[in-house]
Write an enzyme that holds these catalytic residues in place. Structure first.
Site, PDB file in Angstrom:
ATOM      1  N   LYS A 298       0.400  -1.581   0.176  1.00 24.00           N
ATOM      2  CA  LYS A 298       0.535   0.319  -0.053  1.00 24.00           C
ATOM      3  C   LYS A 298       0.634   1.039  -0.220  1.00 24.00           C
ATOM      4  O   LYS A 298       0.531   2.113  -0.475  1.00 24.00           O
ATOM      5  CB  LYS A 298      -0.852   0.060   1.135  1.00 24.00           C
ATOM      6  CG  LYS A 298      -2.430  -0.988   0.871  1.00 24.00           C
ATOM      7  CD  LYS A 298      -3.057  -0.717   2.595  1.00 24.00           C
ATOM      8  CE  LYS A 298      -4.106  -1.595   1.921  1.00 24.00           C
ATOM      9  NZ  LYS A 298      -4.996  -1.771   3.289  1.00 24.00           N
TER      10      LYS A 298
ATOM     11  N   LYS B  54      -6.409 -12.823  -6.565  1.00 24.70           N
ATOM     12  CA  LYS B  54      -7.605 -13.638  -5.490  1.00 24.70           C
ATOM     13  C   LYS B  54      -8.270 -12.421  -5.913  1.00 24.70           C
ATOM     14  O   LYS B  54      -8.003 -11.587  -6.118  1.00 24.70           O
ATOM     15  CB  LYS B  54      -7.238 -13.728  -4.580  1.00 24.70           C
ATOM     16  CG  LYS B  54      -8.206 -14.342  -3.765  1.00 24.70           C
ATOM     17  CD  LYS B  54      -7.260 -14.420  -1.480  1.00 24.70           C
ATOM     18  CE  LYS B  54      -8.956 -13.439  -1.245  1.00 24.70           C
ATOM     19  NZ  LYS B  54      -8.078 -13.424   0.039  1.00 24.70           N
TER      20      LYS B  54
ATOM     21  N   LYS C 161     -11.833  -7.400  -3.565  1.00 26.68           N
ATOM     22  CA  LYS C 161     -13.050  -5.570  -3.818  1.00 26.68           C
ATOM     23  C   LYS C 161     -12.714  -4.431  -3.169  1.00 26.68           C
ATOM     24  O   LYS C 161     -13.824  -3.870  -3.663  1.00 26.68           O
ATOM     25  CB  LYS C 161     -13.894  -6.431  -2.026  1.00 26.68           C
ATOM     26  CG  LYS C 161     -13.404  -6.077  -0.849  1.00 26.68           C
ATOM     27  CD  LYS C 161     -14.256  -6.709   0.185  1.00 26.68           C
ATOM     28  CE  LYS C 161     -13.692  -6.242   1.898  1.00 26.68           C
ATOM     29  NZ  LYS C 161     -13.567  -4.650   2.238  1.00 26.68           N
TER      30      LYS C 161
END
Ligand code: TRP
Length: 330
Positions: free
Chosen positions: A112, A193, A196
């Protein structure tokens, strides 16, 4: 006494079938065997800027999705992190026993922080707050995705360090990973994966997607240039579609093979789409019922917070006494 389970979901992005198969459906099954707390971690969400109106709406949306999935507020506590002040309080106390080096090593932090001009301190502190969430309730079991396993290890390290500095205080939480079959990959890129936050068009099937969008995205899913389904080392895209079908249908491997072997991809996708849609329909109907009752979700969240607050407060009280901080109760 039942062992305690704690898990959390950030109120950002759109919950999708991967979250359902890998987490929510499992929580629904285990909630009767454990004392379960399911937390909407809004303080974690704000480590990245969130538009306030959207965040506010997202919190209740996630709570309603939990309920629609079958989390029973009579058995489980559904609560919002910022509603229980002890989360932030304990996070500070744990911050003071956590070396910065431990935090700088975290994979998610490095991801991040990469390429950012300024890195919010919250991003670095993120795993300490997560440790506080878990240790606050002396949770024994924490069901999370594999991507959170490192944060759980850190939680144990922090707990251990606190215990050795101040005496036995915290229960060591165990990580509980979902079964391998429950790992849903991105439709557009089956090597990562389903995410969201990366829910760009064609990547995920969100739990609230209307049937035509579900169908469109599944029909466009990445496969390979083979003519038909094979079960001998299928490509990641085909394997993903098969495992989505299997997870929703509950079919055995044998049933899967005899039904799908040799099937053309177009037909496979059609059947996967119909299977997913038939499961999302009743789910979305429950969601609409839940959200059409004014004040219902807010009441569930209020009751959840009220139920867990005494547990949280007593841990903070214990931690304060251990550390020599001021408490009125000593
Ligand atoms: N970091 C977790 C995630 O992004 C969310 C989370 C916050 C969490 N606190 C938690 C998960 C405590 C389990 C337990 O998925």
């Amino acid at each position: 006494m039942k062992a305690r389970v704690f898990s959390g979901v950030q109120p950002s992005g759109n919950l999708h079938i991967g979250n359902y198969l890998g987490a929510l459906s499992n929580w629904v099954t285990i909630q009767y065997d454990y004392d379960s707390i399911f937390c909407i971690v809004d303080l974690h969400a704000v480590t990245i800027h969130q538009p306030p109106e959207e965040l506010r709406a997202k919190i209740e949306e996630i709570a309603a999705l939990f309920l629609a999935a079958g989390i029973d507020p009579k058995h489980s506590s559904i609560m919002v992190q910022s509603a229980v002040a002890a989360h932030a309080e304990l996070a500070w106390m744990l911050t003071c026993v956590t070396p910065v080096g431990w935090l700088e090593r975290m994979t998610q932090y490095k991801g991040k922080a990469a390429g950012q001009q300024t890195i919010g301190d919250g991003l670095l502190q993120y795993p300490v707050l997560m440790a506080a969430d878990i240790l606050l309730y002396q949770a024994a079991i924490v069901p999370v995705g594999e991507d959170q396993a490192q944060h759980l290890e850190l939680t144990r390290d922090i707990a251990q360090r606190f215990n050795s500095l101040y005496g036995e205080t915290f229960v060591m939480p165990q990580t509980s990973l979902p079964s391998v079959g429950a790992r849903v990959m991105g439709l557009d890129d089956p090597t990562i994966k389903m995410s969201k936050s990366a829910a760009g068009s064609g990547h995920a099937v969100a739990l609230l997607d209307p049937p035509d969008r579900v169908r469109k995205n599944i029909m466009r899913a990445t496969t390979d240039s083979n003519p038909a389904v094979t079960f001998e080392s299928p490509s990641p895209g085909v394997e993903n579609l098969l495992s989505i079908f299997q997870a929703f249908s509950g079919w055995t491997q044998q049933q899967m093979c005899s039904h799908f072997a040799g099937m053309r991809y177009g037909d496979l996708k059609n059947q996967v789409a119909e299977m997913v849609i038939s499961h999302l329909e009743p789910f979305q109907k429950r969601y609409r019922e839940i959200t059409s009752e004014p004040g219902y979700v807010a009441r569930v969240l209020l009751e959840g917070a009220e139920r867990v607050r005494p547990i949280a407060d007593s841990t903070v009280d214990l931690v304060k006494r251990r550390m020599g901080l001021y408490t009125e109760s000593r």
